[in-house]
Design a protein around this motif. Structure first.
Motif, PDB file in Angstrom:
ATOM      1  N   ASN A 169      49.013   2.333  32.568  1.00  0.00           N
ATOM      2  CA  ASN A 169      48.870   3.381  31.983  1.00  0.00           C
ATOM      3  C   ASN A 169      48.513   3.431  30.592  1.00  0.00           C
ATOM      4  N   LEU A 170      48.141   4.469  29.867  1.00  0.00           N
ATOM      5  CA  LEU A 170      48.066   4.358  28.364  1.00  0.00           C
ATOM      6  C   LEU A 170      48.812   5.539  27.888  1.00  0.00           C
ATOM      7  N   PRO A 171      49.177   5.331  26.606  1.00  0.00           N
ATOM      8  CA  PRO A 171      49.952   6.379  25.837  1.00  0.00           C
ATOM      9  C   PRO A 171      49.228   7.602  25.816  1.00  0.00           C
ATOM     10  N   ASP A 172      49.673   8.571  25.803  1.00  0.00           N
ATOM     11  CA  ASP A 172      49.240  10.062  25.494  1.00  0.00           C
ATOM     12  C   ASP A 172      48.098  10.045  24.359  1.00  0.00           C
ATOM     13  N   THR A 173      47.031  10.851  24.522  1.00  0.00           N
ATOM     14  CA  THR A 173      45.989  11.009  23.433  1.00  0.00           C
ATOM     15  C   THR A 173      45.550   9.834  22.812  1.00  0.00           C
ATOM     16  N   THR A 174      45.479   8.765  23.813  1.00  0.00           N
ATOM     17  CA  THR A 174      44.730   7.537  23.619  1.00  0.00           C
ATOM     18  C   THR A 174      43.209   7.725  23.720  1.00  0.00           C
ATOM     19  N   ASP A 175      42.487   7.845  22.618  1.00  0.00           N
ATOM     20  CA  ASP A 175      40.839   7.713  22.980  1.00  0.00           C
ATOM     21  C   ASP A 175      40.295   6.658  22.356  1.00  0.00           C
ATOM     22  N   THR A 176      40.965   5.719  21.785  1.00  0.00           N
ATOM     23  CA  THR A 176      40.430   4.471  21.046  1.00  0.00           C
ATOM     24  C   THR A 176      41.354   3.468  21.219  1.00  0.00           C
ATOM     25  N   LEU A 177      40.845   2.218  21.799  1.00  0.00           N
ATOM     26  CA  LEU A 177      41.839   1.071  21.913  1.00  0.00           C
ATOM     27  C   LEU A 177      41.385   0.128  20.625  1.00  0.00           C
ATOM     28  N   ARG A 230      38.390  16.243   8.325  1.00  0.00           N
ATOM     29  CA  ARG A 230      36.913  15.900   7.947  1.00  0.00           C
ATOM     30  C   ARG A 230      35.916  15.070   8.941  1.00  0.00           C
ATOM     31  N   ASN A 231      36.757  14.176   9.464  1.00  0.00           N
ATOM     32  CA  ASN A 231      36.073  13.137  10.418  1.00  0.00           C
ATOM     33  C   ASN A 231      36.333  13.415  12.047  1.00  0.00           C
ATOM     34  N   ASP A 232      36.775  14.719  12.153  1.00  0.00           N
ATOM     35  CA  ASP A 232      36.978  14.858  13.648  1.00  0.00           C
ATOM     36  C   ASP A 232      37.627  13.846  14.565  1.00  0.00           C
ATOM     37  N   TRP A 233      38.581  13.211  13.914  1.00  0.00           N
ATOM     38  CA  TRP A 233      39.309  12.117  14.738  1.00  0.00           C
ATOM     39  C   TRP A 233      40.178  12.618  15.712  1.00  0.00           C
ATOM     40  N   VAL A 234      40.500  12.147  16.719  1.00  0.00           N
ATOM     41  CA  VAL A 234      41.520  12.344  17.845  1.00  0.00           C
ATOM     42  C   VAL A 234      42.629  11.218  17.551  1.00  0.00           C
ATOM     43  N   ILE A 251      46.288  13.220  16.844  1.00  0.00           N
ATOM     44  CA  ILE A 251      45.783  14.714  16.421  1.00  0.00           C
ATOM     45  C   ILE A 251      46.612  15.522  16.656  1.00  0.00           C
ATOM     46  N   ASP A 252      47.555  15.663  17.867  1.00  0.00           N
ATOM     47  CA  ASP A 252      48.667  16.609  18.041  1.00  0.00           C
ATOM     48  C   ASP A 252      49.665  16.563  16.925  1.00  0.00           C
ATOM     49  N   ASP A 253      50.125  15.319  16.390  1.00  0.00           N
ATOM     50  CA  ASP A 253      51.010  15.476  15.268  1.00  0.00           C
ATOM     51  C   ASP A 253      50.172  15.982  13.943  1.00  0.00           C
TER      52      ASP A 253
END
Lengths: 454, 454
Positions: A169-177, A230-234, A251-253
């Motif tokens: 599995n991957l940690p929550d809110t992972t969109d990029t490795l 500004r950069n719309d990062w997750v 992003i949640d934090d």
């Protein structure tokens, strides 16, 4: 698939039912209702309940839900609830939390409890948390999770997929490795989407984004939030001075930081702590609010002592006393408008060295234009009301002076406070109102006194 | 890999250099600098520049970057810049934008330009945009993108991977693919992370989350933001009344809503539009701010007319006039503290039917306690200053009355305004200050008049 079809109805409804069940003492029923609810809904109910109901509800909540609920609660609720728990229970409830959230909770615990909680943890968790605690509050480090998954640049997607399937599995809110070299320096990022859509034979180096921006671990959390916005990062990687990967921010934090910063400005301008609990105890709230009222009492006495200097004029001419509150009031509102604009501009990072002077000039111009407009209007109003040309002229002139000063003060006070490292959102309003009160009274009563002397 | 090591330095630096180059007329140099910058940095520079510099910069920006920059700009900047462009250029620049952002821009264009922009689009884009425009502003529909990727429940991951690789890419900020039945009803969601970590033979039905919450298309954007915040979502599906998938909302757009809502409360309480441009033109700003000043003038005249009722008392006793501003001032600050707390509580969805009465009672108690405390302090202060026991007693009593009323008014005014469908953040402060001014003056001058009559 639940569809929530009505505004707030879902929680509003549950809240009413819960309160009914609570006040009728049907605790088993309440416990059953709570078990069926999501942690975020229970958190909302706790936030919306008076302190007495909170304590009862807290006792009825399922042990397993406590960690998730703590995660969603605001600071002012979290602290007393955690303090009421035994260290072992805190350790157990928080075992599944992200490191950054757990560190946040531990920071606010008394030293003795804190050490006990740490001791009740597994060795691995303890190490993770102790590292997180080593970063100062309100920095990127304190927002950071250490649960990053990294890749090497020279493998292909097929290898990565096999690795990930093995990992499970991957940690929550992972969109990029993150792709790192042998020294753990960040080389780039690979989006999960690209791992799914590119051919299995593709090498990571060819699909990674080498321009991914890393966040230095010491960056302030507000600035991190601005960058995300500004950069719309997750998510974004956090690095040390040498560019070595330390963890990632999600992003949640960041959303919490954005909310807190914005609340801080709003509550601060009204003279309130941003972590004041809406349903907190009366006595505590009364004391917390008294600092601002004390300062305001001094400001009000200062304004009165200005009037006191012109006692003779007021004695001679009571109408002056009747009208003397209008000028400070208009100056206060105009100045506060400018102040709010500048505080927002500072918070958004729009105001710096290069444009501060321009901004002050602009607000001074607006203040002067405002002053002209309102001096004419108040002149007409007072002329119609009191039928006294001289009085109307005096109040009009005082208005022009005070509105111009209000524009200048509203723009420059927050900038000066910021340079003095005083929070403009907290102190700005009080300093400004004092200036516009004093200048407004001085201008009106002073001009009136000069006029009466002739 | 760029590491930004200093607070705001990066943009601050560029801004100074850009301004220098601009003012020396080195336009080619400016153009080169802009080409090397990210769209979000250029947007920040535009936000932080005076209007004249903005127009020049806008001319120098690369055509290809315009869409991305527009995406990052705030509403008050976007509108004038777009209006200065030809419809064909707008159509070209916005071709690559998300439907929701494009619809947002089109909504603010004059009808004639709007139709021209639509005509310059490809048929497919026009249809997408026209559909987006059919949802009312400030609802989930207006925040929504229609670029969802859906899966059927009975295929396995291997099939999905082949489909995705053929497709070639995924829309930005995709973290979850939605599983739908033949009628397009949402059955669940599958995280990209699970597609990567589960065995290729796994059926989608077995890894999908069937409890995924969908957002009804008519939900207000503020409530959508609350849901995202509470549940730490990155994206969520939007459905119609029958549960059919219409699109999805992503966190980047939600962050804008959170920021706007918070700014709205803060700016509104200071009597400002939240979309006021910090560096906008002077005349426009002056006019925009005048509504609030007009209302305040009436409020100030109302307070003066209260003093006017007690002209005889003031004539008899000038010290009363000197002290009469203290009571309204303290009431105003105390009331504003309560007001800010309640407005925040409403915005966070913490205050509803079930706890409003409790909250009013709590704030009334705080007001009374505050009143007791401050009446004693102001009694002592005035006794020391004016050495007049009766006067000190009068002002102390007036303080107790006004602080109690301030607590009651600060809690109930926003709740009443909300029920009347008037925005509490906008109107609350002015109504409250009028109440505390009028009650404060009435209490102090009225008590003084009664005392002097005996």
């Amino acid at each position: 698939m639940p569809v929530d079809n009505s505004e707030n109805d879902h929680t509003g409804h549950s809240l009413d039912q819960l309160n009914q069940a609570l006040s009728s003492g049907m605790f088993v029923h309440v416990r059953n209702m709570l078990q069926k609810m999501a942690a975020s809904d229970i958190a909302l109910i706790l936030e919306s309940s008076p302190p007495s109901a909170r304590q009862v509800l807290w006792q009825l909540i399922d042990q397993e839900q406590i960690g998730d609920i703590l995660d969603e609660l605001s600071e002012e609720l979290k602290d007393p609830l955690i303090r009421s728990m035994s260290p072992e229970r805190v350790a157990k409830a928080t075992a599944s939390m992200d490191t950054d959230d757990l560190a946040y909770i531990l920071r606010s615990l008394p030293d003795a409890v804190y050490k006990q909680v740490l001791q009740s943890m597994t060795e691995q968790n303890r190490q993770r948390v102790e590292q997180a605690l080593s970063y100062p509050d309100e920095t990127a480090g304190s927002l950071m999770n250490t649960d990053t998954v990294t890749l090497k640049p020279d493998v292909n997607i097929d290898v990565v997929l096999r690795y990930l399937r093995q990992r499970g599995n991957l940690p929550d809110t992972t969109d990029t490795l993150y792709v790192v070299d042998k020294q753990d320096k960040v080389l780039g990022g690979v989006r999960l989407a690209d791992l799914l859509t590119c051919a299995p034979s593709t090498t990571i180096r060819n699909i990674m984004d080498p321009d991914i921006q890393s966040i230095p671990v010491s960056m302030s959390d507000s600035e991190v939030a601005q960058k995300f916005e500004r950069n719309d990062w997750v998510s974004a990687p956090v690095v040390d001075r040498d560019g070595k990967l330390l963890g990632r921010i999600t992003i949640d934090d960041v959303v919490d930081v954005i909310r807190e910063d914005a609340e801080h400005s709003m509550m601060g301008m009204a003279g309130m702590d941003d972590d004041e609990d809406t349903f907190g105890p009366v006595l505590k709230s009364t004391l917390r609010r008294s600092l601002w009222l004390t300062i305001n009492l001094f400001a009000a006495l200062l304004a009165s002592s200005v009037s006191n200097m012109f006692e003779g004029t007021i004695e001679q001419f009571a109408t002056i006393a009747i009208l003397m509150t209008i000028v400070p009031s208009m100056g206060g509102v105009a100045g506060n408008q400018t102040l709010a604009l500048v505080i927002r501009g500072i918070a958004l990072g729009h105001i710096g060295q290069s444009n501060a002077r321009w901004l002050i000039g602009k607000e001074l111009s607006i203040g002067f234009l405002n002053g002209l407009m309102w001096s004419i209007l108040v002149f007409i109003a007072v002329l119609l009301w009191k039928d006294d040309m001289a009085l109307a002229g005096l109040i009009g002139s005082a208005m022009l002076i005070n509105m111009t000063v209000a524009g200048l003060a509203g723009a420059s006070i927050p900038l000066i406070l910021k340079r003095l490292k005083i929070d403009p959102a907290l102190a700005g309003g009080m300093v400004l109102t004092t200036v516009t009160d004093v200048v407004g009274l001085f201008a009106f009563l002073g001009l009136a006194t000069l006029y009466l002397m002739h």
